[in-house]
Design a protein around this motif. Structure first.
Motif, PDB file in Angstrom:
ATOM      1  N   ARG A  95      40.846  33.414  37.349  1.00 57.20           N
ATOM      2  CA  ARG A  95      41.440  33.928  35.897  1.00 57.20           C
ATOM      3  C   ARG A  95      40.452  34.275  34.956  1.00 57.20           C
ATOM      4  NH1 ARG A  95      46.096  30.939  33.034  1.00 57.20           N
ATOM      5  NH2 ARG A  95      44.459  29.438  32.699  1.00 57.20           N
ATOM      6  N   LEU A  96      40.369  35.256  34.324  1.00 49.88           N
ATOM      7  CA  LEU A  96      39.400  35.666  33.255  1.00 49.88           C
ATOM      8  C   LEU A  96      40.652  36.053  31.792  1.00 49.88           C
ATOM      9  CD1 LEU A  96      36.654  35.881  31.868  1.00 49.88           C
ATOM     10  CD2 LEU A  96      36.724  38.420  32.728  1.00 49.88           C
ATOM     11  N   ARG A  97      40.717  35.549  30.843  1.00 46.68           N
ATOM     12  CA  ARG A  97      41.455  35.676  29.794  1.00 46.68           C
ATOM     13  C   ARG A  97      40.763  36.201  28.659  1.00 46.68           C
ATOM     14  NH1 ARG A  97      43.089  29.604  29.483  1.00 46.68           N
ATOM     15  NH2 ARG A  97      40.867  29.562  29.608  1.00 46.68           N
ATOM     16  N   ILE A  98      40.819  37.431  28.435  1.00 48.88           N
ATOM     17  CA  ILE A  98      40.305  38.400  27.537  1.00 48.88           C
ATOM     18  C   ILE A  98      40.986  38.696  26.257  1.00 48.88           C
ATOM     19  CG2 ILE A  98      38.760  40.477  27.103  1.00 48.88           C
ATOM     20  CD1 ILE A  98      38.086  40.555  29.827  1.00 48.88           C
ATOM     21  N   ILE A 113      38.339  48.023  32.125  1.00 48.09           N
ATOM     22  CA  ILE A 113      39.124  47.114  33.277  1.00 48.09           C
ATOM     23  C   ILE A 113      38.613  47.561  34.633  1.00 48.09           C
ATOM     24  CG2 ILE A 113      41.162  46.608  34.232  1.00 48.09           C
ATOM     25  CD1 ILE A 113      40.620  45.082  31.675  1.00 48.09           C
ATOM     26  N   LEU A 116      35.236  46.302  35.469  1.00 46.17           N
ATOM     27  CA  LEU A 116      35.274  44.782  35.726  1.00 46.17           C
ATOM     28  C   LEU A 116      35.763  44.387  37.103  1.00 46.17           C
ATOM     29  CD1 LEU A 116      36.395  43.595  32.064  1.00 46.17           C
ATOM     30  CD2 LEU A 116      34.291  43.174  33.416  1.00 46.17           C
ATOM     31  N   VAL A 123      38.037  38.593  40.489  1.00 46.25           N
ATOM     32  CA  VAL A 123      38.611  38.152  38.951  1.00 46.25           C
ATOM     33  C   VAL A 123      40.048  38.501  38.756  1.00 46.25           C
ATOM     34  CG1 VAL A 123      38.363  38.346  36.558  1.00 46.25           C
ATOM     35  CG2 VAL A 123      36.186  38.077  38.082  1.00 46.25           C
ATOM     36  N   ILE A 125      42.232  39.331  35.875  1.00 51.55           N
ATOM     37  CA  ILE A 125      42.155  39.709  34.373  1.00 51.55           C
ATOM     38  C   ILE A 125      43.396  39.370  33.842  1.00 51.55           C
ATOM     39  CG2 ILE A 125      41.193  41.159  32.867  1.00 51.55           C
ATOM     40  CD1 ILE A 125      39.468  42.336  35.040  1.00 51.55           C
ATOM     41  N   ILE A 288      29.524  40.134  31.978  1.00 53.47           N
ATOM     42  CA  ILE A 288      30.794  40.767  31.625  1.00 53.47           C
ATOM     43  C   ILE A 288      30.523  41.644  30.458  1.00 53.47           C
ATOM     44  CG2 ILE A 288      33.074  40.572  30.642  1.00 53.47           C
ATOM     45  CD1 ILE A 288      32.983  39.928  33.691  1.00 53.47           C
TER      46      ILE A 288
END
Length: 310
Positions: A95-98, A113, A116, A123, A125, A288
């Protein structure tokens, strides 16, 4: 005390944030009775009440206020243990929390997105769109991995990486297209439409117009909840507004407005990424940031306004 569980701590943290059992349960994707049971068991284990329960909401007890701060430290440390494992890999996984501010998210996210995901297929997102103060709080508390905001944030615990600079442009009714672009002093006498309080872009626009954020003049301005609302209001002949360059192609294509640049020095802002200096995935976040920077450059090359009058 050995019966404390991470699940109980996470549920209690959610309840402390939302102040309501139903909303906390929804945020945790469990039933309200299940959350209530876990929090009650936590109180019984501790031997002290964490909450003041009311008919419609709950408040933290005095002990609960102190306890939740320690709980958040624990949860952040646990999350960083997972980040340590991710940091050992060449590419980011999991998990990548942006977090992204609202004056950037609708315009940059579609471009970034896809790239990415292509470059980091493992990942998952998660995007959070809200104003800068909330993003910084959530970043500090470990609920976000990184955030895209206007720089500088001047927070010693956060690392800042520049992504791109952009100008603010003037949006007027289409009937005003042949009129000279007003000086910043003239904007003080016009009906200026700005985002509501809490948005950093509002403060930046006020600064350019030399209007104090706490002045009577700033309180008389018309506020909107989004750039789209502001532009549509201008198209209806209500006033003028300023919008960031990245928003122009999207927000002006269906409105009866014209766009113009100010004379130099033009108002501008710097957009960047920030994350905790202690983050184990800092190396991956730099990668990133490179992807986001390239996405923004490609977007501006394809859609950026050119040849606007001054």
């Amino acid at each position: 005390m050995t019966n404390l569980t991470l699940r109980q701590l996470r549920y209690f943290d959610a309840l402390a944030r939302h102040g309501h059992f139903g909303r906390a349960a929804e945020a945790c994707a469990i039933s309200q009775p299940a959350l209530s049971v876990q929090v009650k068991e936590l109180e019984e284990t501790l031997g002290v009440e964490l909450l003041e329960r009311g008919a419609r909401q709950v408040r933290l007890s005095a002990f609960g206020e102190d306890f939740v701060l320690r709980v958040r430290d624990i949860l952040r440390s646990v999350d960083e243990l997972g980040d340590l494992a991710r940091a050992s890999r060449d590419r980011l996984t999991g998990r990548l929390r942006i977090g992204v501010i609202p004056t950037v998210a609708p315009y940059l996210l579609p471009a970034m997105i896809g790239r990415l995901i292509r470059d980091n297929p493992a990942v998952d997102i998660h995007v959070r769109e809200t104003v800068t103060p909330k993003l910084l709080d959530e970043l500090s508390e470990g609920r976000l991995d990184t955030a895209i905001v206007a720089l500088p944030v001047s927070e010693p615990s956060l690392e800042e990486v520049s992504l791109f600079d952009e100008h603010f442009l003037l949006v007027r009714s289409r009937e005003d297209e042949e009129k000279p672009v007003p000086e910043r002093e003239q904007l003080q006498e016009m009906r200026l439409l700005l985002l509501e309080e809490g948005h950093c872009f509002r403060e930046q626009a006020l600064s350019f117009c030399q209007i104090g954020s706490g002045s009577q003049r700033s309180r008389e301005l018309l506020d909107g909840s989004s750039l789209s609302t502001l532009v549509q209001m201008v198209g209806a002949g209500i006033g003028v507004t300023l919008i960031p360059e990245i928003a122009v192609p999207v927000e002006t294509r269906s409105a009866r407005v014209c766009v113009a640049r100010f004379k130099d020095p033009q108002p501008a802002r710097r957009i960047g990424m920030v994350w905790r200096r202690s983050s184990p995935i800092a190396r991956q976040l730099h990668a990133i940031a490179d992807i986001v920077r390239i996405s923004a450059e490609n977007l501006r090359a394809a859609d950026g306004p050119a040849g606007l009058p001054i």
